[in-house]
Each structure stands twice: as structure tokens, then as C-alpha cells.
Design a protein around this motif. Structure first.
Motif, PDB file in Angstrom:
ATOM      1  N   TYR A 139       0.812  -1.212   0.000  1.00  0.00           N
ATOM      2  CA  TYR A 139       0.000   0.000   0.000  1.00  0.00           C
ATOM      3  C   TYR A 139       0.850   1.269   0.000  1.00  0.00           C
ATOM      4  O   TYR A 139       0.313   2.378  -0.076  1.00  0.00           O
ATOM      5  N   ARG A 143      -2.361   2.877  -4.652  1.00  0.00           N
ATOM      6  CA  ARG A 143      -3.456   3.582  -3.983  1.00  0.00           C
ATOM      7  C   ARG A 143      -4.511   2.556  -3.563  1.00  0.00           C
ATOM      8  O   ARG A 143      -4.814   1.613  -4.284  1.00  0.00           O
ATOM      9  N   ILE A 144      -5.088   2.741  -2.386  1.00  0.00           N
ATOM     10  CA  ILE A 144      -6.093   1.810  -1.891  1.00  0.00           C
ATOM     11  C   ILE A 144      -7.294   1.752  -2.841  1.00  0.00           C
ATOM     12  O   ILE A 144      -7.903   0.692  -3.024  1.00  0.00           O
ATOM     13  N   VAL A 147      -6.361  -0.672  -5.562  1.00  0.00           N
ATOM     14  CA  VAL A 147      -6.413  -2.039  -5.025  1.00  0.00           C
ATOM     15  C   VAL A 147      -7.858  -2.524  -4.959  1.00  0.00           C
ATOM     16  O   VAL A 147      -8.184  -3.645  -5.381  1.00  0.00           O
ATOM     17  N   ARG A 178      -5.780   0.554   5.744  1.00  0.00           N
ATOM     18  CA  ARG A 178      -6.056   1.581   4.727  1.00  0.00           C
ATOM     19  C   ARG A 178      -7.517   1.485   4.306  1.00  0.00           C
ATOM     20  O   ARG A 178      -8.046   0.392   4.143  1.00  0.00           O
TER      21      ARG A 178
END
Length: 279
Positions: A139, A143-144, A147, A178
Motif C-alpha cells: 500500500y 493507492r487503496i 487495489v 487503509r
């Protein structure tokens, strides 16, 4: 003579997500897990070790080897013979597997699903590409939101394939602490019609409370939306040690009732049965 009080439905506590030392990141004997389940008042306890086609980092293993699968099933059958009982305090050991959804490895997954008389199969996505979702440094590079976009795309594919009976840790990308702006509900809501159409349950995975996220998987907003939409729900501790069996269950059950969840589901030979949550 006063009318007798209505009989309350018997609560069947289930814990369908647990692992064994064959996955190389769990500890304790299988008997110790079962004994802990009995001590915690669980009535249906399932083993669901990781499938052997799971993607591994170089030089590491997170799952049983292919040649261990028969022995795993035999060990669960042995425990069923020893512990299963009827009567006033019934108890069942259930045979399951946590099967990784990897599109290029669907043939081996389907063959495994056909080969044994499973009670249930948990479908999980642990990787996107060759990246493992539970590696914190991932992470720092991704970027979350990116993902989540890829992760939920694969979860949607898994559901539409009718790959499993239960979706494991539905909002897993948050486990490392996150969270995308606005949360994850927007990724899950489009999946509800497919979950219903394919008669697939979602587990409430209590291990998230002990992770960096410090939250159930899925989160409370998602649980509420799933319950309102009629998606079947079940419980799993994701235990990797006997002491983790049924972790946080009493407080989680109370919270589920507060969120409007009135029943959970259990499984036998891949047949889903609803059971009420009672006080």
C-alpha cells in the motif's frame, strides 16, 4: 391454566473458518481447535484450510501441498468420528476449504470441489496479480482505491462463477489499515444481486478486529446493507491458533442483532440452512 410460553428457537453457533498447521502459518493440533470450539459453546465447527493452488511468494508457503490434501480430508473425517454427537448438546465437525479464486487455476479448483464431499467451500481473493493483499508495503506503492477496484472485480467474477458457498473476508483490502475515501460499501452494493442470484453467503470474519483495521470484515455498514438485501450471513473466526476459535463472538452476535441481522446460516454437504440468532 395459563398458556405455556412459546418455545424459543435453539441457537446454533457456528465457526466455519479455521486453519491447520498444513498452511505453514497456523499453530496447534486440530484436536485443540475442536476442544476450544466445544469449550466456547460452538455447535458446528469447520476446518477450512488454504487450497494448495494459492499463489506463494518466492521461497514461502501459505497453504498445504497438493499431496497433503487427502490427508487433510482424512484428518477431518477422523475428528468427525471422534467428536460428532447428537442429543441435548449436539456437535458437528464440518469439512471445508478456503479456496483461492485465481482465474488461471480454475480447473484444479473445480476438480477439488468435485473430488470430496465438502460441507462448504469458502471462496477468497488473497492476491491481485502476484501482489499479496496482506503485505503492508504493497500500500506504499498502490493507492487503496486502485487495489479495491481490482480486488472487487475479481470478487465479482468469483461470485458469478458460483465458485463457492461462502465469500471470505469480503472487504479484505482494509485489513492493513487503509480505507478508501467514502469506505467500501460502494464496491459491495453492486455485488448483492449476484450474491442472491447464486445463493452465496458472506462470512462475518471476526479476525479483522485483531488486525490493523480493528474492524469486522465486512464492516458494519456493509453487514447492514447485506442483511437488508437478504444476503445470507455466517460466522468465521479465521482462527490460526486454538485460542482464536470463536474470537469476539459474544459481542459480535449482540451487534449483529442491533444491525438487524436475525439469522445466520450453516452448511452440510454444501446445503445452506438458516438458523435464528436468539438472545
Amino acid at each position: 391454566m395459563a398458556d405455556s410460553e412459546p418455545t424459543q428457537p435453539r441457537q446454533i453457533l457456528v465457526d466455519f473458518h479455521s486453519h491447520t498447521t498444513r498452511c505453514c502459518h497456523a499453530s496447534g493440533s486440530m484436536e485443540a481447535y475442536v476442544e476450544q470450539a466445544l469449550a466456547k459453546g460452538i455447535q458446528e465447527f469447520g476446518f477450512s484450510d488454504h487450497s494448495h493452488w494459492m499463489l506463494h511468494a518466492k521461497g514461502q508457503r501459505y497453504a498445504m501441498r497438493p499431496d497433503e490434501q487427502d490427508d487433510y480430508v482424512a484428518d477431518v473425517r477422523r475428528l468427525q468420528e471422534r467428536y460428532n454427537r447428537d442429543g441435548e448438546q449436539p456437535f458437528r465437525v464440518r469439512l471445508g476449504m478456503e479456496m483461492d479464486f485465481i482465474p488461471s487455476r480454475l480447473d484444479v479448483a473445480r476438480d477439488t470441489a468435485r473430488r470430496y464431499e465438502w460441507d462448504y467451500l469458502i471462496g477468497s481473493v488473497h492476491n491481485i496479480g502476484f501482489e499479496k493483499l496482506q503485505e503492508p508495503d504493497m500500500y506504499d506503492f498502490w493507492r487503496i482505491e486502485d487495489v479495491c477496484e481490482i480486488y472487487f472485480h475479481f470478487v465479482g467474477m468469483m461470485i458469478r462463477e458460483r465458485f463457492c458457498d461462502i465469500v471470505g473476508h469480503l472487504d479484505l483490502p482494509k485489513k492493513m489499515g487503509r480505507m478508501p475515501d467514502g469506505g467500501m460499501l460502494r464496491y459491495v452494493e453492486p455485488l448483492i444481486p449476484d450474491l442472491l442470484a447464486n445463493n452465496i453467503a458472506v462470512e462475518i470474519n471476526t479476525s479483522g478486529l485483531d488486525s490493523a483495521a480493528q474492524a469486522l470484515m465486512p464492516g458494519r455498514d456493509i453487514i447492514e446493507a447485506l442483511a437488508a438485501g437478504g444476503v445470507p450471513l455466517t460466522l468465521g473466526s479465521d482462527a490460526h491458533a486454538p485460542g482464536q476459535v470463536a474470537r469476539h463472538f459474544p459481542e459480535v452476535l449482540a451487534e449483529l442483532q442491533a444491525l438487524g441481522v436475525r439469522e445466520l446460516v450453516r452448511f452440510e454437504r454444501r446445503q445452506m440452512v438458516a438458523v435464528p440468532i436468539t438472545d
